[in-house]
Design an enzyme around this catalytic site. Sequence first.
Site, short mmCIF file in Angstrom:
data_model
loop_
_atom_site.label_atom_id
_atom_site.label_comp_id
_atom_site.label_asym_id
_atom_site.label_seq_id
_atom_site.Cartn_x
_atom_site.Cartn_y
_atom_site.Cartn_z
CG PHE A 10 2.12 19.11 -27.50
CD1 PHE A 10 1.55 19.54 -26.32
CD2 PHE A 10 3.05 18.09 -27.45
CE1 PHE A 10 1.92 18.98 -25.10
CE2 PHE A 10 3.42 17.52 -26.24
CZ PHE A 10 2.86 17.96 -25.06
CG HIS A 11 -1.39 17.58 -33.15
ND1 HIS A 11 -1.69 16.24 -33.34
CD2 HIS A 11 -0.04 17.67 -33.26
CE1 HIS A 11 -0.58 15.56 -33.54
NE2 HIS A 11 0.44 16.40 -33.49
#
Length: 589
Positions: A513-514
């Site tokens: 989740f970047h």
Amino acid sequence: MQPPNIVNFFIILMASVAYYNYPSIDPNLRAINVPTPELSQQYDFIIVGAGSAGCVLANRLTEISNWTVLLLEVGGEETIISDTPLMAVTLWNSSLNWNYTTTRQARACLVTDGICPWPRGRVIGGSSTLNFMAYVRGNRRDYDGWAALGNPGWSYEEVLPYFLLSEDNRNPLYAMDTIYHSTGGYQTVSDLSYQTSLVSGYLAAGEEIGFQIRDINAEYQTGFMPVQGTLRNGSRCSTGKAFLRPVRNRTNLYVAEGSFVTKINFMNNKAVGVTFVRNNQQINVTAKKEVIISAGSINSAQLLMLSGVGPANELNRFGIPVIKNLSVGYNLQDHVGAPLFYKTNPSVAITASSYENIEAILEYSQPNATGPLTSPVGIETIAFLNSTLANSSIDYPDIEIHFTSYVSYLENNDSIWFGVGLVIHPQSSGRITLQSTDPYQHPLIDPNYFSEPQDLQTLMESLKYVSLIANSTAMQKYNSVFQDQFFTLCNNYTTYSDEFYNCVIKTYTTTIFHPVGTCKMGPSTDTEAVVNPNLQVHGIENLRVIDASIMPFVTGGNTNAPVIMIAEHGADIIKAYYNQPTQIPQTTK
């Protein structure tokens, strides 16, 4: 509905923290949520989003006592559950999460019909209140690469002081390394208060296959390291807790929770304020100096486009008047990965029985928390390694692996660990587009995973590293056995074959989740650039974007520490622009 034992666990946990460690939830220590009638019509600066960047900016800009700052956040305060490191995954379906999902991917997340979940923080602290807390800065060549693209001021040597500025590292050995670490900053960084015995196995296995144990945030990145996290006394240390709470009583800081910003307002290509909705009331507020968008890679892009800043053809499609034609929403990048699971005998991993008991709750509830609940979702060791596609003669690994000693969704008490292999320099990129002109409707998120075959090859090699670690002498002391029940849709392939890895990657895709890059930083000659190296939106006065969306390309590692750095640097850029004292001497303005 949660099972009764889980519900009881959360009730006991919250009651215990409230009784034994009340300061952690004391409302007198939290940011002051200004009532609507007390808001002014004008401020010097308006910051949209109290996330990883927004909290830092609110702190640093209010250091100038005659500047007034309004910080707008759609969410509310953190909770006891969000403070509890092991419980981070339980927030995914909560009101603290935007609960985004991607568009259907042709080559990823096939187990869920190509739809990948993308949790993002909707709370004070933003995704630093929702994330897995790993403190990783990335590689020096990332920042040198940003500078080489025409972004003066963003080389490694120039951004390192901003990492040091925010850091308060509680590891005495790292604190002695004054070149790469510091103490006394707002952001606490700590070793884990609790570790399973698997940590020594992960590290020994790393050495067994030829890698060093090192501080991956110092001179060299390639190797293995016991994870450090944004943790304070065993609990999460979000940017809300680190940067906002200590300055809650500044008279020039105004925090308005529950404020949904729907539009940036312009006059003659100048940002003059924003419109937001709070308690069903539409409010307009103006900025004497600047509007700063710090809403994250998804929301910042959506808000700009809804306000008329974005690709002209996209805005025309929705009848949005074009203020400035820029490539907002393009250049979307993320760290994509896949896991492999292993069972141990004896039981050494974190299981439900490890923490769903009074002893573990009481250990955590103390002011200096200990026990398994302090573990950041079980992530205990991080490795940065080279695939055969990387240039191994330089320290620029292209693989990251999280070794995790906890599976949150197990229905039994099996002792399971897993390794998540990740592509940290992805060649594939995607885009965020509008779904409608309704600001409450989520935008379309297409990361375009594995559109470039190199990413698939790199990820395959990362999983081969995980299997190599699992079958090492060090990990076989725990009798690590591969668990094929987690991969039922791939069981028709021979385990550890390339066909098997390919199936696992495309079917059981994950991400850490970047999302970054949707408001790319670059010179005006870069047709994809949205902001210049001073983070000002090209062709628009008094408007900056300061968050993960400005990254020209994603850093090689977890992105929370880099976003804090971006905000620290951005605050100094703003101060220098207005001839105010800066924290770090400015080489450019």
